[in-house]
Design a protein around this motif. Structure first.
Motif, mmCIF file in Angstrom:
data_model
loop_
_atom_site.group_PDB
_atom_site.id
_atom_site.type_symbol
_atom_site.label_atom_id
_atom_site.label_comp_id
_atom_site.label_asym_id
_atom_site.label_seq_id
_atom_site.Cartn_x
_atom_site.Cartn_y
_atom_site.Cartn_z
ATOM 1 N N ARG A 71 -38.517 -50.898 22.691
ATOM 2 C CA ARG A 71 -38.563 -49.480 23.071
ATOM 3 C C ARG A 71 -37.296 -49.126 23.835
ATOM 4 N NH1 ARG A 71 -38.112 -44.828 24.768
ATOM 5 N NH2 ARG A 71 -39.742 -43.659 25.848
ATOM 6 N N LEU A 72 -36.491 -48.225 23.278
ATOM 7 C CA LEU A 72 -35.240 -47.790 23.898
ATOM 8 C C LEU A 72 -35.550 -46.780 25.004
ATOM 9 C CD1 LEU A 72 -33.242 -47.409 20.576
ATOM 10 C CD2 LEU A 72 -32.861 -49.164 22.319
ATOM 11 N N GLY A 73 -36.136 -47.265 26.065
ATOM 12 C CA GLY A 73 -36.596 -46.455 27.175
ATOM 13 C C GLY A 73 -37.707 -47.215 27.876
ATOM 14 N N VAL A 74 -38.405 -46.528 28.798
ATOM 15 C CA VAL A 74 -39.430 -47.231 29.574
ATOM 16 C C VAL A 74 -40.846 -46.727 29.326
ATOM 17 C CG1 VAL A 74 -37.871 -47.954 31.392
ATOM 18 C CG2 VAL A 74 -38.957 -45.723 31.561
ATOM 19 N N ALA A 99 -32.514 -46.241 34.717
ATOM 20 C CA ALA A 99 -32.958 -45.761 36.028
ATOM 21 C C ALA A 99 -31.893 -44.918 36.726
ATOM 22 C CB ALA A 99 -33.361 -46.942 36.914
ATOM 23 N N LEU A 100 -30.639 -45.354 36.680
ATOM 24 C CA LEU A 100 -29.580 -44.615 37.363
ATOM 25 C C LEU A 100 -29.386 -43.234 36.763
ATOM 26 C CD1 LEU A 100 -27.371 -44.515 39.497
ATOM 27 C CD2 LEU A 100 -25.816 -45.585 37.852
ATOM 28 N N LEU A 280 -33.921 -26.465 32.233
ATOM 29 C CA LEU A 280 -34.758 -27.079 31.199
ATOM 30 C C LEU A 280 -33.856 -27.894 30.274
ATOM 31 C CD1 LEU A 280 -36.993 -24.014 30.223
ATOM 32 C CD2 LEU A 280 -37.414 -25.729 32.011
ATOM 33 N N THR A 281 -34.179 -29.160 30.085
ATOM 34 C CA THR A 281 -33.385 -30.038 29.228
ATOM 35 C C THR A 281 -34.292 -30.774 28.247
ATOM 36 O OG1 THR A 281 -33.468 -31.728 30.976
ATOM 37 C CG2 THR A 281 -31.493 -30.355 30.865
ATOM 38 N N PRO A 282 -33.772 -31.171 27.078
ATOM 39 C CA PRO A 282 -34.603 -31.718 25.996
ATOM 40 C C PRO A 282 -34.817 -33.231 26.063
ATOM 41 C CG PRO A 282 -32.391 -31.400 25.189
ATOM 42 C CD PRO A 282 -32.388 -30.904 26.606
ATOM 43 N N HIS A 283 -35.502 -33.681 27.123
ATOM 44 C CA HIS A 283 -35.895 -35.091 27.273
ATOM 45 C C HIS A 283 -34.677 -36.019 27.236
ATOM 46 C CE1 HIS A 283 -39.675 -37.760 26.745
ATOM 47 N NE2 HIS A 283 -38.741 -38.455 27.368
ATOM 48 N N ILE A 284 -33.679 -35.696 28.055
ATOM 49 C CA ILE A 284 -32.452 -36.499 28.067
ATOM 50 C C ILE A 284 -32.093 -36.987 29.472
ATOM 51 C CG2 ILE A 284 -31.370 -35.619 25.976
ATOM 52 C CD1 ILE A 284 -30.583 -34.206 29.458
ATOM 53 N N ALA A 285 -32.984 -36.874 30.431
ATOM 54 C CA ALA A 285 -32.660 -37.272 31.806
ATOM 55 C C ALA A 285 -32.209 -38.727 31.875
ATOM 56 C CB ALA A 285 -33.856 -37.058 32.725
ATOM 57 N N GLY A 286 -32.808 -39.576 31.068
ATOM 58 C CA GLY A 286 -32.457 -40.994 31.086
ATOM 59 C C GLY A 286 -31.399 -41.380 30.082
ATOM 60 N N VAL A 287 -30.831 -40.399 29.393
ATOM 61 C CA VAL A 287 -29.867 -40.698 28.333
ATOM 62 C C VAL A 287 -28.484 -40.192 28.715
ATOM 63 C CG1 VAL A 287 -29.328 -40.476 25.887
ATOM 64 C CG2 VAL A 287 -31.714 -40.450 26.634
ATOM 65 N N THR A 288 -27.592 -41.112 28.982
ATOM 66 C CA THR A 288 -26.184 -40.826 29.192
ATOM 67 C C THR A 288 -25.406 -41.798 28.308
ATOM 68 O OG1 THR A 288 -26.014 -42.421 31.012
ATOM 69 C CG2 THR A 288 -26.543 -40.136 31.603
ATOM 70 N N GLU A 290 -23.441 -44.056 29.286
ATOM 71 C CA GLU A 290 -23.530 -45.379 29.899
ATOM 72 C C GLU A 290 -24.928 -45.985 29.754
ATOM 73 O OE1 GLU A 290 -20.369 -42.972 32.016
ATOM 74 O OE2 GLU A 290 -22.454 -42.647 31.388
ATOM 75 N N SER A 291 -25.966 -45.172 30.002
ATOM 76 C CA SER A 291 -27.323 -45.722 29.922
ATOM 77 C C SER A 291 -27.693 -46.087 28.497
ATOM 78 C CB SER A 291 -28.340 -44.728 30.493
ATOM 79 O OG SER A 291 -28.535 -43.622 29.632
ATOM 80 N N ASN A 292 -27.165 -45.345 27.519
ATOM 81 C CA ASN A 292 -27.443 -45.677 26.125
ATOM 82 C C ASN A 292 -26.907 -47.065 25.786
ATOM 83 O OD1 ASN A 292 -28.287 -45.293 23.401
ATOM 84 N ND2 ASN A 292 -26.211 -44.702 22.853
ATOM 85 N N VAL A 293 -25.735 -47.384 26.319
ATOM 86 C CA VAL A 293 -25.173 -48.725 26.093
ATOM 87 C C VAL A 293 -26.049 -49.779 26.759
ATOM 88 C CG1 VAL A 293 -23.215 -50.242 26.601
ATOM 89 C CG2 VAL A 293 -22.807 -47.899 25.833
ATOM 90 N N ARG A 294 -26.463 -49.517 28.009
ATOM 91 C CA ARG A 294 -27.294 -50.501 28.725
ATOM 92 C C ARG A 294 -28.636 -50.699 28.041
ATOM 93 N NH1 ARG A 294 -25.371 -47.525 33.316
ATOM 94 N NH2 ARG A 294 -27.384 -46.439 33.462
#
Length: 309
Positions: A71-74, A99-100, A280-288, A290-294
């Motif tokens: 799962r690419l997320g938590v 998380a960051l 309002l953002t489309p479910h991207i708080a955890g997606v940057t 850098e985080s996508n690479v991690r």
């Protein structure tokens, strides 16, 4: 050669690392092509998804050969974890990898919403000078951040907030009072009512479960301090969105930042239409970037290890 199906976007370098040892079917559009996806899963040994792919019912039944799901997320509310376990499939989330990104989203939106001065570019560019109306913004230092949920993301958010001079309280009945996270962080454990009474900014960090559904109800929203900021990066369904929107229009709340909704995407007649001081953002708080690479690297490694075991 074992086969891995990837249904949503993933960092290309992580995909390439998997292709070195496995037959990889990578198509970010597979999530929207159920028939094709089920066909590809019939002989797949592993599956990698984000939050949109619903791993249950017919799709899970098609995973007859699979032994691992990454799962690419938590959040795991899109995966029937119990059914996977019964089927002998290991489910691996990317715990901690985004998380960051989420913590920065929370602090960044809280600062923007309290200051209330960052949407004036068009006015200023056109020659207007709304200095008087934008001079009542509020600072974040000295305020209280209330965290509903104090897991890894909540703890990191607390650390960033404290660096800015915020006092932090949290409510998490799943975390024992003697857990080291409380003493090491300096965050006070409080009841839900105490959190709502004290917090100037409330941020949610809990999974969607029967016990957390509508956790932030209309009644609790009405009990918040005037001017409170509400931020939801967890899951839609945990907060009564219509009640938040109504409280914004009435001037009771000072702002809101929502990255998750029920449903997603929002449909006609959204309660948010016409609200001011809202992000309002489309479910991207955890997606940057850098985080996508991690996240991608962590899941690629974990799935590869599981399939090689």
């Amino acid at each position: 050669m074992k086969k891995i199906v990837i249904t949503e976007f993933m960092d290309e370098s992580a995909v390439a690392s998997l292709r070195a040892s496995f037959h990889v079917v990578y198509d970010p559009k597979l999530v929207d092509d159920t028939e094709h996806l089920i066909a590809e899963l019939s002989n797949a040994d592993g599956l990698i998804v984000r939050n949109r792919t619903q791993v249950r019912g017919d799709l899970l039944a098609a995973c007859a050969q699979a032994t691992v799901i990454g799962r690419l997320g938590v959040g795991l509310d899109n995966i029937d974890v119990a059914a996977c376990q019964a089927q002998g499939i290991q489910v691996i989330p990317a715990t901690g990898a985004n998380a960051l990104a989420v913590a920065e989203y929370v602090i960044g939106t809280a600062m923007v919403l309290r200051r209330g001065a960052y949407q004036s570019s068009e006015q200023v560019a056109s020659g207007l000078w709304p200095r008087a109306s934008l001079s009542n913004g509020r600072e974040i230092s000295g305020t209280c951040l209330g965290l509903m949920g104090f897991g890894g993301i909540g703890q990191l958010t607390a650390k960033l907030a404290q660096c800015l001079g915020m006092r932090v309280v949290a409510h998490d009945p799943m975390l024992p009072m003697d857990h080291s996270a409380w003493s090491q962080s300096g965050v006070q454990s409080v009841s839900m009512d105490q959190l709502i009474a004290q917090a100037d900014v409330i941020s949610l960090h809990v999974p969607l479960t029967p016990s957390t559904s509508n956790m932030l109800s209309a009644e609790r929203i009405a009990q918040m301090k005037p001017g409170t900021i509400v931020i939801n990066t967890s899951r839609g369904g945990i907060v009564d969105e219509a009640a938040v929107a109504a409280a914004l229009r009435q001037g009771h709340l000072g702002g809101a930042a929502f990255d998750v909704f029920e449903p997603e995407p929002l449909g006609p007649g959204s309660p948010w239409q016409g609200c001011s001081n809202v992000i309002l953002t489309p479910h991207i708080a955890g997606v940057t970037a850098e985080s996508n690479v991690r996240v991608s690297s962590m899941i690629a490694s974990a799935v590869a290890q599981a399939l090689k075991a």
